[in-house]
Design a protein around this motif. Sequence first.
Motif, PDB file in Angstrom:
ATOM      1  N   GLU A 196      -3.577   5.486  12.108  1.00 28.11           N
ATOM      2  CA  GLU A 196      -4.019   6.605  12.944  1.00 28.11           C
ATOM      3  C   GLU A 196      -5.538   6.598  13.116  1.00 28.11           C
ATOM      4  OE1 GLU A 196      -2.432   8.734  14.754  1.00 28.11           O
ATOM      5  OE2 GLU A 196      -0.360   8.436  14.103  1.00 28.11           O
ATOM      6  N   PHE A 197      -6.259   6.224  12.082  1.00 26.89           N
ATOM      7  CA  PHE A 197      -7.721   6.162  12.158  1.00 26.89           C
ATOM      8  C   PHE A 197      -8.178   5.103  13.149  1.00 26.89           C
ATOM      9  CE2 PHE A 197     -11.700   4.271  10.271  1.00 26.89           C
ATOM     10  CZ  PHE A 197     -12.561   5.302  10.643  1.00 26.89           C
ATOM     11  N   ARG A 198      -7.548   3.929  13.098  1.00 31.30           N
ATOM     12  CA  ARG A 198      -8.007   2.816  13.932  1.00 31.30           C
ATOM     13  C   ARG A 198      -7.397   2.805  15.332  1.00 31.30           C
ATOM     14  NH1 ARG A 198     -12.818   1.154  12.603  1.00 31.30           N
ATOM     15  NH2 ARG A 198     -12.976   0.197  10.553  1.00 31.30           N
ATOM     16  N   LEU A 199      -6.148   3.204  15.432  1.00 32.28           N
ATOM     17  CA  LEU A 199      -5.457   3.024  16.716  1.00 32.28           C
ATOM     18  C   LEU A 199      -4.779   4.293  17.234  1.00 32.28           C
ATOM     19  CD1 LEU A 199      -3.725  -0.409  15.939  1.00 32.28           C
ATOM     20  CD2 LEU A 199      -5.830  -0.035  17.234  1.00 32.28           C
ATOM     21  N   GLY A 200      -4.868   5.394  16.488  1.00 31.03           N
ATOM     22  CA  GLY A 200      -4.137   6.591  16.881  1.00 31.03           C
ATOM     23  C   GLY A 200      -5.014   7.805  17.087  1.00 31.03           C
ATOM     24  N   ALA A 201      -4.551   8.944  16.561  1.00 31.01           N
ATOM     25  CA  ALA A 201      -5.228  10.215  16.802  1.00 31.01           C
ATOM     26  C   ALA A 201      -6.629  10.264  16.216  1.00 31.01           C
ATOM     27  CB  ALA A 201      -4.388  11.350  16.206  1.00 31.01           C
ATOM     28  N   GLY A 202      -6.909   9.441  15.211  1.00 23.40           N
ATOM     29  CA  GLY A 202      -8.213   9.471  14.559  1.00 23.40           C
ATOM     30  C   GLY A 202      -9.274   8.602  15.185  1.00 23.40           C
ATOM     31  N   GLN A 203      -9.010   7.995  16.320  1.00 23.53           N
ATOM     32  CA  GLN A 203      -9.998   7.101  16.929  1.00 23.53           C
ATOM     33  C   GLN A 203     -11.341   7.769  17.230  1.00 23.53           C
ATOM     34  OE1 GLN A 203      -8.569   3.685  19.584  1.00 23.53           O
ATOM     35  NE2 GLN A 203      -6.885   5.150  19.784  1.00 23.53           N
TER      36      GLN A 203
ATOM     37  N   GLU B 102       0.857  -1.187   0.000  1.00 22.66           N
ATOM     38  CA  GLU B 102       0.000   0.000   0.000  1.00 22.66           C
ATOM     39  C   GLU B 102       0.888   1.230   0.000  1.00 22.66           C
ATOM     40  OE1 GLU B 102      -2.879   1.818  -0.708  1.00 22.66           O
ATOM     41  OE2 GLU B 102      -3.844   0.143   0.320  1.00 22.66           O
ATOM     42  N   ASN B 103       0.372   2.338  -0.471  1.00 20.37           N
ATOM     43  CA  ASN B 103       1.086   3.603  -0.327  1.00 20.37           C
ATOM     44  C   ASN B 103       1.400   3.831   1.152  1.00 20.37           C
ATOM     45  OD1 ASN B 103       0.488   6.693   0.462  1.00 20.37           O
ATOM     46  ND2 ASN B 103       1.633   6.600  -1.445  1.00 20.37           N
ATOM     47  N   ASP B 104       2.602   4.317   1.439  1.00 21.63           N
ATOM     48  CA  ASP B 104       3.043   4.421   2.828  1.00 21.63           C
ATOM     49  C   ASP B 104       2.190   5.385   3.650  1.00 21.63           C
ATOM     50  OD1 ASP B 104       4.017   6.588   1.359  1.00 21.63           O
ATOM     51  OD2 ASP B 104       5.901   6.702   2.476  1.00 21.63           O
ATOM     52  N   ALA B 105       1.809   6.512   3.062  1.00 24.22           N
ATOM     53  CA  ALA B 105       0.988   7.466   3.802  1.00 24.22           C
ATOM     54  C   ALA B 105      -0.412   6.919   4.034  1.00 24.22           C
ATOM     55  CB  ALA B 105       0.930   8.797   3.062  1.00 24.22           C
ATOM     56  N   ALA B 106      -0.932   6.160   3.081  1.00 23.01           N
ATOM     57  CA  ALA B 106      -2.245   5.547   3.264  1.00 23.01           C
ATOM     58  C   ALA B 106      -2.210   4.530   4.404  1.00 23.01           C
ATOM     59  CB  ALA B 106      -2.699   4.875   1.973  1.00 23.01           C
ATOM     60  N   ALA B 107      -1.125   3.754   4.483  1.00 22.69           N
ATOM     61  CA  ALA B 107      -0.980   2.796   5.580  1.00 22.69           C
ATOM     62  C   ALA B 107      -0.941   3.525   6.925  1.00 22.69           C
ATOM     63  CB  ALA B 107       0.280   1.965   5.387  1.00 22.69           C
ATOM     64  N   ALA B 108      -0.183   4.609   6.996  1.00 22.71           N
ATOM     65  CA  ALA B 108      -0.108   5.383   8.231  1.00 22.71           C
ATOM     66  C   ALA B 108      -1.463   5.985   8.586  1.00 22.71           C
ATOM     67  CB  ALA B 108       0.941   6.483   8.096  1.00 22.71           C
TER      68      ALA B 108
ATOM     69  N   ASN C  83     -15.043   9.970   8.503  1.00 21.13           N
ATOM     70  CA  ASN C  83     -14.254  10.659   7.476  1.00 21.13           C
ATOM     71  C   ASN C  83     -13.058  11.386   8.068  1.00 21.13           C
ATOM     72  OD1 ASN C  83     -16.181  10.018   5.340  1.00 21.13           O
ATOM     73  ND2 ASN C  83     -17.530  11.500   6.350  1.00 21.13           N
ATOM     74  N   LEU C  84     -11.868  11.026   7.587  1.00 23.04           N
ATOM     75  CA  LEU C  84     -10.621  11.580   8.105  1.00 23.04           C
ATOM     76  C   LEU C  84      -9.634  11.754   6.958  1.00 23.04           C
ATOM     77  CD1 LEU C  84      -8.575  10.574  11.196  1.00 23.04           C
ATOM     78  CD2 LEU C  84      -7.573  10.140   8.970  1.00 23.04           C
ATOM     79  N   ALA C  85      -8.837  12.805   7.039  1.00 30.34           N
ATOM     80  CA  ALA C  85      -7.713  12.994   6.119  1.00 30.34           C
ATOM     81  C   ALA C  85      -6.441  13.069   6.935  1.00 30.34           C
ATOM     82  CB  ALA C  85      -7.881  14.272   5.300  1.00 30.34           C
ATOM     83  N   MET C  86      -5.355  12.549   6.379  1.00 33.61           N
ATOM     84  CA  MET C  86      -4.053  12.670   7.015  1.00 33.61           C
ATOM     85  C   MET C  86      -3.060  13.224   6.008  1.00 33.61           C
ATOM     86  SD  MET C  86      -1.780   9.852   9.088  1.00 33.61           S
ATOM     87  CE  MET C  86      -0.131  10.268   9.693  1.00 33.61           C
TER      88      MET C  86
ATOM     89  N   ASP D 131     -16.260   7.365   4.773  1.00 31.42           N
ATOM     90  CA  ASP D 131     -17.312   6.432   5.180  1.00 31.42           C
ATOM     91  C   ASP D 131     -16.724   5.205   5.870  1.00 31.42           C
ATOM     92  OD1 ASP D 131     -19.459   7.992   4.313  1.00 31.42           O
ATOM     93  OD2 ASP D 131     -19.283   7.238   2.263  1.00 31.42           O
ATOM     94  N   GLY D 132     -15.665   5.419   6.636  1.00 33.99           N
ATOM     95  CA  GLY D 132     -15.069   4.347   7.427  1.00 33.99           C
ATOM     96  C   GLY D 132     -14.176   3.396   6.670  1.00 33.99           C
ATOM     97  N   ARG D 133     -13.889   3.718   5.411  1.00 36.08           N
ATOM     98  CA  ARG D 133     -13.061   2.834   4.597  1.00 36.08           C
ATOM     99  C   ARG D 133     -11.868   3.604   4.040  1.00 36.08           C
ATOM    100  NH1 ARG D 133     -15.599  -1.839   3.017  1.00 36.08           N
ATOM    101  NH2 ARG D 133     -14.247  -2.022   1.190  1.00 36.08           N
ATOM    102  N   LEU D 134     -10.743   2.915   3.940  1.00 35.88           N
ATOM    103  CA  LEU D 134      -9.577   3.528   3.314  1.00 35.88           C
ATOM    104  C   LEU D 134      -9.905   3.781   1.852  1.00 35.88           C
ATOM    105  CD1 LEU D 134      -6.612   4.338   3.855  1.00 35.88           C
ATOM    106  CD2 LEU D 134      -5.952   2.078   3.021  1.00 35.88           C
TER     107      LEU D 134
END
Length: 330
Positions: free
Chosen positions: A132-139, A122-128, A144-147, A161-164
């Motif tokens: 962050e969405f599941r276990l980090g700052a985005g919990q 996967e793209n490295d930023a997408a993996a990060a 909908n989240l952007a990093m 919508d909760g999906r990468l």
Amino acid sequence: MHRLHDSAEVLQDRPTPPSTIDGTAVGIDVGGTKIAAGLIADGTIVARHRVVTPADPDALLDAIVAAALQVMPTERLTAVGVGYPGMVTADGVIAAGPNVALKSFPLASALSQRIGVPVVVENDAAAATWAEFRLGAGQPVERNLAMITLGTGVGGGLVLDGRLFRGSHGFAAELGHMIIRADQRIGPSGIPGEVEAYCSGTALRSLAVEAVADGRAPEGSPLRDIRTITGGVITQAARAGDELAVALLDQLGHDLGVAMASVVNLLDVEMIVVGGGLGEADDLLLDTARATMWTHVLGAQRRPEVPVVPARLGNDAGVIGAALLAASRG
């Protein structure tokens, strides 16, 4: 030569990964200077290994394999996930990228053959972003989240919508290549006016060198010696009150805010997470970025707040996210 996919069919076969790992998976984050590998169990890194990133493509492939083997358990391995900079297709082909050694190369299949387990790339930023969405700052975010990742270059990731979100061909969320100043400074990709040309560590150093050449570095400034200028040196100088360093980071924060406003206007995200090496200067960047963002957001007075927060998982985000992605395939 490996043919890139022309349709989105393969994307439908790649499920959104779970937030935790049932069993163990290996995550690998390939960076410009180092390759970090980790064995992940239930969202925690239980074994680590790092090696220097080789410039030669063949040596790079060998180094990724060696890093994976260093942390692989003897049993219960689910799969291996790799975060790699650049454009990555749904089936793990490195299509292109301005800062990458492998291009038009089927990395997932090549690694799987050598390691002996399924490999997801996967793209490295997408993996990060997923980490962050599941276990980090985005919990706290529901959907909908952007990093945005600020490092040697500028990367990005989207959860919608909760999906990468990967787009039609796997190339979505290249936030570093949005245009913020048409026909201006050219970034590493060759695109004029892109975010990466103004908000990356490479751009920050170039802007500092130009400022020194123009005589804008005050007497006694650590930036006067252009041989030693790095993003870290600029950040330290700014914390010490160096006028030029403060001005450079303030301008970077402004440009970042313009980019973030476009993300909010287009996607109406609930939160923006800022990570990467330059993200560690969040106290010097994010206040300006937040203020600038809101001056460029449509209907700012009537929108719910969109928090702009520093990443929480630090350098581990890419490794953890890659493992989470791999676990969904195992």
